[in-house]
Design an enzyme around this catalytic site. Structure first.
Site, PDB file in Angstrom:
ATOM      1  N   LYS A 261     -85.946  48.307  72.280  1.00 48.34           N
ATOM      2  CA  LYS A 261     -86.518  49.648  71.612  1.00 48.34           C
ATOM      3  C   LYS A 261     -88.206  49.029  71.339  1.00 48.34           C
ATOM      4  O   LYS A 261     -88.738  50.023  71.388  1.00 48.34           O
ATOM      5  CB  LYS A 261     -85.848  49.481  70.144  1.00 48.34           C
ATOM      6  CG  LYS A 261     -84.558  50.036  69.865  1.00 48.34           C
ATOM      7  CD  LYS A 261     -84.329  51.346  70.201  1.00 48.34           C
ATOM      8  CE  LYS A 261     -84.407  51.653  71.630  1.00 48.34           C
ATOM      9  NZ  LYS A 261     -83.019  52.011  72.247  1.00 48.34           N
TER      10      LYS A 261
ATOM     11  N   ARG B  25     -86.752  65.274  78.147  1.00 50.61           N
ATOM     12  CA  ARG B  25     -86.066  64.661  79.491  1.00 50.61           C
ATOM     13  C   ARG B  25     -87.215  63.792  80.071  1.00 50.61           C
ATOM     14  O   ARG B  25     -86.929  62.915  81.135  1.00 50.61           O
ATOM     15  CB  ARG B  25     -85.765  65.449  80.397  1.00 50.61           C
ATOM     16  CG  ARG B  25     -84.753  66.527  79.671  1.00 50.61           C
ATOM     17  CD  ARG B  25     -84.381  67.569  80.685  1.00 50.61           C
ATOM     18  NE  ARG B  25     -83.765  67.239  82.010  1.00 50.61           N
ATOM     19  CZ  ARG B  25     -82.567  67.181  82.350  1.00 50.61           C
ATOM     20  NH1 ARG B  25     -81.730  67.362  81.311  1.00 50.61           N
ATOM     21  NH2 ARG B  25     -82.221  66.882  83.317  1.00 50.61           N
TER      22      ARG B  25
ATOM     23  N   HIS C  26     -83.448  26.735  76.972  1.00 46.52           N
ATOM     24  CA  HIS C  26     -83.552  26.648  78.292  1.00 46.52           C
ATOM     25  C   HIS C  26     -84.686  27.169  79.077  1.00 46.52           C
ATOM     26  O   HIS C  26     -84.485  27.703  80.250  1.00 46.52           O
ATOM     27  CB  HIS C  26     -82.148  26.830  78.800  1.00 46.52           C
ATOM     28  CG  HIS C  26     -81.089  26.221  78.285  1.00 46.52           C
ATOM     29  ND1 HIS C  26     -80.562  24.924  78.388  1.00 46.52           N
ATOM     30  CD2 HIS C  26     -80.200  26.598  77.335  1.00 46.52           C
ATOM     31  CE1 HIS C  26     -79.642  24.552  77.795  1.00 46.52           C
ATOM     32  NE2 HIS C  26     -79.367  25.551  76.980  1.00 46.52           N
TER      33      HIS C  26
ATOM     34  N   LYS D 123     -85.606  60.851  79.317  1.00 51.36           N
ATOM     35  CA  LYS D 123     -84.623  60.731  78.721  1.00 51.36           C
ATOM     36  C   LYS D 123     -83.218  60.634  79.505  1.00 51.36           C
ATOM     37  O   LYS D 123     -82.218  60.021  79.222  1.00 51.36           O
ATOM     38  CB  LYS D 123     -84.430  62.067  77.626  1.00 51.36           C
ATOM     39  CG  LYS D 123     -83.390  62.087  76.676  1.00 51.36           C
ATOM     40  CD  LYS D 123     -83.482  60.891  75.863  1.00 51.36           C
ATOM     41  CE  LYS D 123     -82.062  60.780  74.954  1.00 51.36           C
ATOM     42  NZ  LYS D 123     -82.080  59.359  74.096  1.00 51.36           N
TER      43      LYS D 123
END
Ligand code: F6R
Length: 598
Positions: free
Chosen positions: A475, A27, A494, A593
């Site tokens: 990632k 977590r 652009h 997490k």
């Protein structure tokens, strides 16, 4: 993001508390602590850094007791140091609390309590809870906690101990908390994996419920004191599922689990060429869909937009949950709001869901964690059945979310009278095709060796593969700390093209689809500026072999399903780069997490 563990029962609490904390490490946290209650009072230990550092400071002789609470903290208010770590205690050191969430009115509560003579030692919002319970404590911990809750605004999961009674009082609001029912022992934790080695029988607490845990059992009451008859769920996951099974990192294991995870998402949902989903709204009455989510789940939502619009003709908007919740969105009764969340606990996504419900829309959840708050709040849901995702960077949840969205798009098409589709035939081949890509892991590692020291990366894709470019870049940046940007390939002219020179790796996602010739032109533009092109292709083409410096070939599939295939080599590239840099792939810095604060 912060983890709570608690134990009361016939055994020593310490082994379970430490094991439970370790199982909640995914977590995200930056300090940890425990409080054990025994005949001589409290044994308290706290430490910034990893749980192993807390463990080495614990005095095994003194750390005895059958009742205890523990915590991993992810700093929000105050630095990650020992004083700010939980458990926090009151002025007399006779009440100990652990808290997950944010007490929004902690400043005014702190002033009030200071005015009454309470002494604060930390910079945290959480410490006010210990002093509030102290203020109201007259011998009954449950009563004191309930009185405190009346003053607290914000989000919380709380576990509270006092020195005199043999109980733990726990409660929650907008933050997860689960009870585990053992024989002669009760466990409490922020998430099921913490207690899976001890019991599979769990109770999910709901908002504003207060549970009193004793050695003899538990009682759950609502805030008004009425007993709530809670259902006990039998959890289907195994301890093995949450272990690494020989992989160096959970993330790599989870990348390799994708074929099976996708099979699980599909299981039982396609029969005789028809999509079987159970939703409690009429798909013919939906006029517009709004998808809302955060991070990687938002990217899968963007792919969902392309798929649903293409397959069913229903118009779809995609909104960041954190924006949706605060911009007073226009939501109509014939809108369907889809919320996507791996954890089912993301604070912004939950708030966006609540906003949509308030405005009367129908809601559908695409969720991985069974029994999570969002899963319980939506009108209808599609569970991913991807199994626990422990690595902080989402991988298998993403591909399963896209699979579930594809099923849902097909379902809308079918219910609006327009099947069959070749997507149904092909989707069942996807797991096998991913297995083919996984065999290229070592080849991709060689590529990673070439680029591991790059300072920047660009990821470019078009149409359905534009969100894949975003996901590939996310990632890489989150686990390798290399700056990376994803763009629609044509948009690169652009602005971002100014960054391109011979030092810039540019990853093109370029299957031979409807926009193939267009993306080849974009590749030429990069090549003309000496960019280092890495192309993910699905068919041989001499033109690409000329233009690209490196090529990763993936199996062919139909356009609608190409995102699920194309993202896999990008996950592997990010993984290998981060691993080669010697970084902790599963626990990237600053990330959690489950983001249970806004
Ligand atoms: C990135 C990642 C995050 C999550 C985001 C939402 O790899 O994992 O961007 O996707 O925090 O989380 P959930 O899906 O649990 O709502």
């Amino acid at each position: 993001m912060c983890g709570i563990v608690g134990y009361i029962g016939k055994n020593q609490a310490l082994p379970f508390l430490l094991d439970g904390l370790k199982r909640l490490e995914y977590r995200g946290y930056d300090s940890s602590g425990i409080c054990l209650k025994n005949n001589s009072g409290f044994y308290l230990a706290k430490k910034p850094g990893r749980i192993s550092e807390l463990e080495s400071q614990i005095d095994q002789i003194l750390a005895k007791g059958n009742i205890g609470i523990a915590h991993t903290r992810w700093a929000t208010h105050g630095a990650p140091n020992e004083i700010n770590s939980h458990p926090h205690v009151d002025c007399k050191g006779s009440i100990a609390i652990v808290h997950n969430g944010i007490i929004e009115n902690y400043n005014s509560l702190k002033e009030l309590l200071k005015g009454e003579g309470h002494i604060f030692v930390s910079d945290t919002d959480s410490e006010v809870v210990a002093h509030l319970v102290e203020k109201f404590y007259e011998g009954d911990l449950e009563v004191a906690v309930k009185k405190s809750l009346k003053l607290i605004e914000g989000a919380y999961a709380l576990a509270v101990l006092d020195k005199t009674s043999e109980k733990i009082v726990v409660t929650r609001k907008s933050s997860p908390l689960v009870l585990g029912i053992g024989v002669g022992e009760i466990f409490v934790a922020s998430d099921v994996p913490a207690m899976l080695s001890k019991t599979k029988r769990v109770i999910y607490l709901d908002d504003n419920e207060v549970a009193v845990l004793t050695k003899d059992g538990y009682a759950v009451k609502n805030i008004n004191g009425f007993v709530v008859d809670k259902e006990i769920y039998e959890v289907a996951m195994d301890v093995e599922q949450i272990e690494k099974k020989g992989f160096k990192y959970f993330m790599l294991k989870e990348i390799f689990e994708q074929p099976e995870a996708i099979e699980n998402t599909l299981r039982g949902r396609i029969k005789d060429g028809k999509i079987r989903l159970s939703v409690n709204f009429n798909p013919r009455e939906i006029n517009r869909i709004i998808i809302t989510a955060c991070g990687t789940s938002w990217y899968s939502g963007l792919i969902g937009k392309y798929l649903i619009e293409k397959l069913s003709g229903i118009s779809v908007e995609v909104d960041y949950a954190s924006e949706f919740r605060y911009r007073n969105p226009i939501v109509r009764q014939d809108d369907l709001i889809i919320v996507i969340s791996q954890s089912g606990e993301t604070a912004d996504t939950l708030a966006a869901l609540e906003e949509a419900k308030k405005k009367g829309a129908k809601t559908l959840g695409i969720i991985n964690v069974v029994g999570s708050t969002i899963a319980r709040e939506v009108d209808s849901g599609i569970y991913l059945h991807a199994g626990p995702e422990i690595g902080v960077a989402s991988t298998k949840a993403f591909t399963c979310q896209v699979t579930a969205l594809t099923l849902f798009a097909l379902y809308l098409k079918q219910e609006r009278g327009d099947l069959p589709s070749d997507v149904i035939l092909e989707i069942e081949n996807i797991p096998q095709k991913i297995k083919e890509i996984l065999k290229k892991s070592e080849e991709i590692r060689e590529l990673a060796k070439i680029f591991k020291d790059a300072k920047n990366f660009l990821y470019l894709g078009r149409n359905l593969n534009f969100p894949v470019a975003l996901e590939g870049a996310l990632k890489l940046k989150e686990i390798s700390y290399i700056h990376a940007e994803g763009y629609p390939a044509a948009e690169m002219k652009h602005g971002p093209i100014a960054l391109v020179d011979k030092h810039m790796p540019v990853v093109f996602i370029c299957p031979q689809d409807a926009v193939y010739s267009k993306i080849i032109s974009n590749m030429q533009e990069i090549k003309a500026r000496e960019g280092n092109v890495i192309a993910v292709i699905n068919k041989e083409d001499p033109k690409i072999r000329d233009l690209a410096n490196y090529v990763i070939k993936v199996p062919e599939t139909i356009d609608e399903l190409s995102p699920i295939i194309n993202v896999v080599p990008l996950q592997l590239l990010a993984y290998h780069i981060a691993d080669l840099k010697g970084l902790n792939v599963d626990k990237p810095r600053n990330l959690a997490k489950s983001v249970t604060v806004e």
